[in-house]
Design a protein around this motif. Structure first.
Motif, PDB file in Angstrom:
ATOM      1  N   SER A 124      41.351 -62.625 115.525  1.00  0.00           N
ATOM      2  CA  SER A 124      40.342 -61.862 116.271  1.00  0.00           C
ATOM      3  C   SER A 124      39.541 -62.761 117.193  1.00  0.00           C
ATOM      4  CB  SER A 124      39.372 -61.162 115.309  1.00  0.00           C
ATOM      5  OG  SER A 124      40.030 -60.278 114.441  1.00  0.00           O
ATOM      6  N   SER A 151      35.333 -56.705 120.392  1.00  0.00           N
ATOM      7  CA  SER A 151      36.238 -57.694 119.817  1.00  0.00           C
ATOM      8  C   SER A 151      37.647 -57.133 119.845  1.00  0.00           C
ATOM      9  CB  SER A 151      35.840 -58.057 118.382  1.00  0.00           C
ATOM     10  OG  SER A 151      35.933 -56.935 117.521  1.00  0.00           O
ATOM     11  N   THR A 207      41.356 -57.537 117.773  1.00  0.00           N
ATOM     12  CA  THR A 207      42.082 -58.048 116.614  1.00  0.00           C
ATOM     13  C   THR A 207      43.540 -57.673 116.759  1.00  0.00           C
ATOM     14  OG1 THR A 207      40.161 -57.815 115.146  1.00  0.00           O
ATOM     15  CG2 THR A 207      42.328 -57.957 114.099  1.00  0.00           C
TER      16      THR A 207
END
Length: 357
Positions: free
Chosen positions: A187, A330, A332
């Protein structure tokens, strides 16, 4: 500070009371000590999956309590680790006789609390295994960790491990799978703004009007570097390349042995992504970024993966592990095999994640 709260010292308690009133069919809440368990806990002969951490990251972890995911979650105060007595009490409440799997984000306070709780549960005759999540490629060590931080990959680990437990996996099988998922997660996050904890009443860090922070943590920690603001495609490319260009990562973790009650040191290696890999792609809001912008990020991420022959087989887009009201996102990526995809697709019914039911 503008927040929908009544009193700083009541934030977590009142949030939990609201969850109990909103979802009585899915969960039960204990306020002393604080923990959240699924409504039908304990489920006989099923491995119980428990996680937790500081509040402020909602819906993580309490929003993932329910069928097919977590049996219990332990919320600390805002950005503060839960205590061992919370985790111990939660573990005892959900233990159905097949043992308890503790999923731990790699933050020093979380690790210490969960390790102590594992020993306490073992002392009561409960079989326990621990799994560490440390998927953040932004840092090797931070103010909060020894090693990489546990961030967005936690959601993926909790979903797949929860499905495995629901499917009848043993404690050893569920722990092995959860750790395998964890080592295949990577991530990277960024922030357009900081966030404000109720107790501080001011932003965690200062960020100029024309600046963005790359590599932030979920506790409002500053990132690895600050750059002038760039457009969505450039941000996405930067984050994705940090993940896809990350080399092999080997670390030693402590794993609890439910037979002896001792801690074993296990060496784990995360292999870099390669052409032909199948992945779950997770684009997450840090709390203040709208879904419309996340889809713009996902658009570019899908292009990059296609260019590198990385095959996105499943995706998740939304606010699932946040940092209060921080604006940012974010990404991931989790390398998956057929078993993981099957368990990802398995039915889940929680306040924040549900399908197949």
């Amino acid at each position: 500070m503008k927040k929908l709260i009544n009193a700083v010292d009541a934030v977590v308690r009142e949030q939990m009371e609201g969850m109990a009133l909103a979802h009585p069919d899915l969960l039960r809440v204990s306020l002393e000590p604080k923990y959240i368990v699924r409504a039908d806990a304990p489920v006989a002969s099923k491995v119980a999956v428990v996680s937790g951490g500081g509040s402020g990251h909602e819906p993580l972890h309490g929003g993932f309590v329910g069928y097919g995911m977590l049996d219990g979650a332990c919320p600390g105060e805002i950005f503060t680790s839960p205590t061992p007595d919370q985790i111990f009490a939660c573990g005892m409440e959900v233990n159905g006789g097949a043992g308890v799997l503790l999923i731990v984000k790699n933050y020093t306070g979380d690790v210490l609390s969960f390790e102590t709780a594992a020993e306490l549960l073992h002392g009561e005759g409960v079989a326990v295994r621990t799994v560490l999540v440390d998927d953040d490629v932004a840092v090797k060590d931070s103010l909060y960790t020894a090693g990489r931080r546990g961030v967005g990959g936690t959601v993926i680990v909790e979903k797949i491990a929860g499905a495995a437990a629901e499917a009848g996996y043993s404690l050893a099988q569920a722990a092995e799978l959860a750790q395998r998922v964890s080592v295949n997660c990577r991530s990277m996050g960024m922030a357009l703004t900081s966030c404000t904890t109720p107790s501080a009443g001011k932003p965690t860090f200062d960020l100029g009007e024309h600046e963005i922070e790359i590599g932030i943590g979920i506790h409002g920690e500053p990132g690895q570097r600050r750059i002038p603001i760039i457009d969505a495609d450039a941000v996405t490319t930067l984050l994705a390349e940090e993940i896809l260009n990350d080399g092999p990562y080997t670390r030693t973790v402590r794993s609890f042995d439910p037979m002896t009650g001792d801690w074993d040191e296990v060496s784990l290696t995360s292999e870099p992504f390669r052409a032909g890999d199948r992945v779950i792609a997770f684009v997450n809001s840090m709390g203040g970024t709208p879904v419309s912008e996340l889809y713009t990020v996902y658009r570019r991420l899908a292009m990059i993966c296609k260019e590198r022959n990385i095959v996105i087989v499943r995706n998740l887009i939304g606010a699932y592990i946040t940092s209060l009201e921080m604006q940012g996102c974010s990404i991931t990526l989790t390398r998956v095999d057929d078993e993981m995809v099957r368990l990802w697709d398995a039915p889940v019914k929680t306040p924040a994640l549900r399908w197949g039911i």
